[in-house]
Design a protein around this motif. Structure first.
Motif, mmCIF file in Angstrom:
data_model
loop_
_atom_site.group_PDB
_atom_site.id
_atom_site.type_symbol
_atom_site.label_atom_id
_atom_site.label_comp_id
_atom_site.label_asym_id
_atom_site.label_seq_id
_atom_site.Cartn_x
_atom_site.Cartn_y
_atom_site.Cartn_z
ATOM 1 N N GLY A 40 -38.849 46.146 -20.851
ATOM 2 C CA GLY A 40 -37.466 45.696 -20.696
ATOM 3 C C GLY A 40 -36.468 46.793 -20.961
ATOM 4 O O GLY A 40 -35.417 46.872 -20.298
ATOM 5 N N THR A 41 -36.774 47.660 -21.922
ATOM 6 C CA THR A 41 -35.887 48.783 -22.212
ATOM 7 C C THR A 41 -35.826 49.742 -21.031
ATOM 8 O O THR A 41 -34.746 50.240 -20.667
ATOM 9 C CB THR A 41 -36.354 49.538 -23.469
ATOM 10 N N ARG A 47 -30.998 50.579 -15.024
ATOM 11 C CA ARG A 47 -29.756 49.964 -14.553
ATOM 12 C C ARG A 47 -28.535 50.688 -15.117
ATOM 13 O O ARG A 47 -27.547 50.917 -14.405
ATOM 14 C CB ARG A 47 -29.719 48.496 -14.980
ATOM 15 N N ALA A 48 -28.606 51.031 -16.399
ATOM 16 C CA ALA A 48 -27.467 51.704 -17.043
ATOM 17 C C ALA A 48 -27.240 53.079 -16.439
ATOM 18 O O ALA A 48 -26.088 53.506 -16.276
ATOM 19 C CB ALA A 48 -27.717 51.813 -18.538
ATOM 20 N N ALA A 49 -28.312 53.781 -16.116
ATOM 21 C CA ALA A 49 -28.174 55.105 -15.504
ATOM 22 C C ALA A 49 -27.461 55.001 -14.159
ATOM 23 O O ALA A 49 -26.645 55.858 -13.801
ATOM 24 C CB ALA A 49 -29.540 55.752 -15.342
ATOM 25 N N ALA A 50 -27.763 53.944 -13.408
ATOM 26 C CA ALA A 50 -27.122 53.758 -12.106
ATOM 27 C C ALA A 50 -25.658 53.358 -12.263
ATOM 28 O O ALA A 50 -24.801 53.795 -11.472
ATOM 29 C CB ALA A 50 -27.873 52.689 -11.309
ATOM 30 N N ALA A 51 -25.357 52.554 -13.282
ATOM 31 C CA ALA A 51 -23.988 52.066 -13.475
ATOM 32 C C ALA A 51 -23.099 53.070 -14.169
ATOM 33 O O ALA A 51 -21.893 53.161 -13.893
ATOM 34 C CB ALA A 51 -24.017 50.758 -14.277
ATOM 35 N N PRO A 76 -29.585 44.081 -22.571
ATOM 36 C CA PRO A 76 -30.130 42.724 -22.690
ATOM 37 C C PRO A 76 -29.999 42.215 -24.131
ATOM 38 O O PRO A 76 -30.159 42.992 -25.077
ATOM 39 C CB PRO A 76 -31.603 42.890 -22.319
ATOM 40 N N LEU A 77 -29.713 40.944 -24.285
ATOM 41 C CA LEU A 77 -29.777 40.368 -25.621
ATOM 42 C C LEU A 77 -31.204 40.416 -26.128
ATOM 43 O O LEU A 77 -31.463 40.788 -27.277
ATOM 44 C CB LEU A 77 -29.267 38.923 -25.591
ATOM 45 N N ASP A 78 -32.155 40.066 -25.258
ATOM 46 C CA ASP A 78 -33.584 40.054 -25.588
ATOM 47 C C ASP A 78 -34.270 41.023 -24.639
ATOM 48 O O ASP A 78 -34.309 40.797 -23.418
ATOM 49 C CB ASP A 78 -34.126 38.631 -25.424
ATOM 50 N N TYR A 79 -34.823 42.101 -25.163
ATOM 51 C CA TYR A 79 -35.436 43.108 -24.301
ATOM 52 C C TYR A 79 -36.717 42.635 -23.644
ATOM 53 O O TYR A 79 -37.165 43.217 -22.650
ATOM 54 C CB TYR A 79 -35.675 44.406 -25.083
ATOM 55 N N ALA A 80 -37.315 41.567 -24.159
ATOM 56 C CA ALA A 80 -38.475 40.996 -23.478
ATOM 57 C C ALA A 80 -38.065 40.260 -22.208
ATOM 58 O O ALA A 80 -38.906 39.985 -21.346
ATOM 59 C CB ALA A 80 -39.218 40.041 -24.415
ATOM 60 N N ASN A 213 -33.874 46.496 -31.915
ATOM 61 C CA ASN A 213 -32.992 46.365 -30.757
ATOM 62 C C ASN A 213 -31.855 47.375 -30.808
ATOM 63 O O ASN A 213 -31.378 47.836 -29.758
ATOM 64 C CB ASN A 213 -32.454 44.941 -30.655
ATOM 65 N N ASN A 214 -31.405 47.757 -31.999
ATOM 66 C CA ASN A 214 -30.421 48.836 -32.089
ATOM 67 C C ASN A 214 -30.999 50.132 -31.538
ATOM 68 O O ASN A 214 -30.293 50.914 -30.888
ATOM 69 C CB ASN A 214 -29.986 49.028 -33.537
ATOM 70 N N ALA A 215 -32.281 50.393 -31.802
ATOM 71 C CA ALA A 215 -32.925 51.591 -31.261
ATOM 72 C C ALA A 215 -33.041 51.502 -29.744
ATOM 73 O O ALA A 215 -32.806 52.492 -29.029
ATOM 74 C CB ALA A 215 -34.300 51.765 -31.899
ATOM 75 N N ARG A 216 -33.392 50.332 -29.246
ATOM 76 C CA ARG A 216 -33.496 50.166 -27.785
ATOM 77 C C ARG A 216 -32.125 50.304 -27.134
ATOM 78 O O ARG A 216 -31.996 50.917 -26.054
ATOM 79 C CB ARG A 216 -34.127 48.809 -27.482
ATOM 80 N N ASP A 217 -31.095 49.728 -27.764
ATOM 81 C CA ASP A 217 -29.730 49.886 -27.229
ATOM 82 C C ASP A 217 -29.349 51.355 -27.122
ATOM 83 O O ASP A 217 -28.651 51.766 -26.188
ATOM 84 C CB ASP A 217 -28.725 49.178 -28.143
#
Length: 537
Positions: A40-41, A47-51, A76-80, A213-217
């Motif tokens: 999910g990350t 997506r973020a790279a494109a946006a 994502p709220l939930d990376y899964a 999730n902070n690390a994934r963000d």
């Protein structure tokens, strides 16, 4: 300004994040395998790279000057479930100046974005880009875009609250160092109510406010900024999820600075870390009392640390019977002096306030310790995020008798912060969301680029043992210690030796071959006005 920009409001493990590992061995966490969250990350980062980030004028709510630009990043709220509910994180930036601060004609190559987190959990880094205007940071600001952001739950980034910030509870004026059974019962009830409020106001989303999730963000933010690899500096709690990032995404790291490192040992996260912090604050409180005693001719609080302690206790007793201005009792006094345990540049102001109060003038004490109603909503938001992240991150004792036993023992030798630390974290005993098992922070040889760890030898908020433990776990990292000092967060501060190592690493990738030490920065001295007033008295 530096303390306000680089660090969050002083509080408990700021750590202000949290413990038990599974019986019989290592934490039951799968590690950086190809989990649903890992996939999910990757989806969210693509997506973020494109946006990208559309930076523009900062909203008025951020209270930032026009030269700072703001934007948002969607995660994502939930990376899964990367296609499920999404939230937006606010981001701020000042572009690299490209100009050598010592030679205006010399251009400085841009090295990318330097992303910063000030800790907490619950602190916002939105003000970080302003640091580039300070002399100590101009060389770094010439080479890097300075990027701050508000982590999930903080500020306008899908904000959390556990009670109505428009109707905060009446501040508790008492803060006993030896609480009675009835006082403990009242604080237990308060902790249960706060935990229920967190669950009621956030529902099923609450479980997703975690350090992992902070690390994934952070990886999604990296991609949105257009950075192939991350250059990051975290302070206090920011070092913990920075270490999680290094473990989960070692190949995405360019350079990382860990300033005032949290102990990442899964056995310490978070209950044991808070016990260690309370013990360390007692030592730092002793340092502050010894400093006040050295300036007895200025403050008149006592010629020894013990005499100063008695002056402090005299003030506590007086405030307990008659709060200053009706708003400053022992709890507010303790909170103001706890901040001095974080930053020694607070020492002169706090000592002057205590001295003036004992001589009959309560105004300076009310000024430094009194409530600020205009900040109530921000404080509640910070408390809610702190509580959610710490309680979600790890198992906590759920039996009050364990808390009572451990902290009663500790308070006999470390009364200064122990019980206030308990009350801040006690909602975790009654938490209603699922708990995680802490990730075993660790990298193998060659897996992670060399990283820099900075620590003050007598830091109370994140004791030095945590920096040593982090270095053992991150292969190739180097630890630089400011000996004999205790300020929490030493990067870009008054110590030129520390800043030399920081600049060499961020600007050139250079690290000493082995661990290094710097002499302490100069302790503060009372302002001339205080010395003059004392002589005239």
């Amino acid at each position: 300004m530096r303390a306000a920009v680089l660090h969050g409001t002083a509080g408990s493990l700021l750590l202000t994040g949290l413990v038990a590992a599974p019986a019989g061995g290592a934490p039951a966490w799968p590690g950086p395998v190809r989990s649903a969250e890992t996939r999910g990350t990757a989806v969210a980062a693509e997506r973020a790279a494109a946006a990208g980030v559309r930076f523009g004028k900062c909203p008025r709510a951020e209270h930032l000057p026009s030269n700072v630009r703001c934007g948002t990043v969607t995660v994502p709220l939930d990376y899964a479930l990367p296609d499920g509910k999404r939230i937006r994180l606010t981001v701020s930036r000042v572009r690299a100046t490209g100009k050598d601060p010592h030679d205006a004609k010399r251009a400085v190559p841009r090295q990318g974005a330097l992303v910063y987190n000030p800790g907490g959990p619950g602190a916002s880094g939105m003000y970080f880009p302003l640091i580039g205007f300070l002399p100590e940071w101009k060389r770094i600001g010439a080479a890097y875009d300075l990027v701050g952001y508000a982590p999930r739950g903080v500020g306008r980034s899908a904000p959390l609250s556990c009670r109505d910030p428009a109707h905060p509870p009446k501040p508790l004026l008492q803060s006993p160092t030896a609480p009675s059974a009835s006082y403990k019962k009242a604080r237990i009830a308060e902790a249960k109510a706060y935990a229920r409020g967190c669950a009621r106001r956030s529902g099923s989303a609450l479980r997703h406010y975690t350090s992992l999730n902070n690390a994934r963000d952070l990886d999604v933010l990296r991609a949105a900024l257009g950075e192939r690899k991350l250059t990051f500096m975290g302070a206090s709690y920011g070092t913990y999820f920075g270490a999680l990032y290094a473990t989960l995404f070692p190949t995405h790291v360019r350079r990382m600075v860990f300033d005032s490192a949290v102990n990442p040992d899964p056995e310490k996260v978070w209950y044991e870390n808070n016990l260690d912090q309370s013990a360390a604050f007692e030592l730092r409180w002793a340092d502050f009392r010894a400093w006040m005693a050295r300036y007895d001719k200025v403050y008149g609080l006592g010629r020894t640390a013990e005499e100063v302690r008695r002056s402090y206790e005299k003030a506590r007793a007086r405030l307990a019977s008659s709060p200053a201005g009706g708003t400053v009792g022992p709890a507010q006094l303790q909170g103001a002096f706890l901040q001095a345990g974080y930053y020694d540049d607070y020492w002169p102001q706090r000592a002057l306030a205590l001295s003036a109060y004992l001589k009959g003038d309560p105004k300076p004490l009310i000024q430094v310790a009194g409530p600020h109603p205009e900040a109530a909503a921000e404080q509640e938001n910070g408390s809610a995020v702190y509580t959610a992240v710490e309680c979600n991150d790890a198992p906590w004792p759920t039996d009050w008798r364990v808390w009572d036993r451990d902290n009663t023992r500790l308070a006999r030798i470390a009364p200064f912060e122990t019980w206030d630390n308990v009350w801040m974290n006690l909602p975790c005993a009654y938490w209603q969301a699922p708990r995680q098992r802490p990730l075993d922070v660790r990298t193998l040889p060659g897996e992670l680029p060399p990283t820099l760890i900075l620590a003050a030898e007598r830091d109370a908020a994140t004791p030095h043992e945590g920096a040593e433990e982090l270095q053992r776990r991150l292969w190739g990292s180097v630890l630089v210690t400011e000996n004999g000092a205790g300020t929490h967060g030493i990067a870009g501060g008054p110590n030129k030796c520390v800043n030399g190592y920081l600049d060499a690493y961020l600007l050139e990738g250079g690290l000493p071959e082995r661990n290094a030490a710097c002499a302490p920065h100069r302790e503060p001295v009372p302002p001339a006005s205080a010395r003059t007033a004392r002589r005239r008295a």
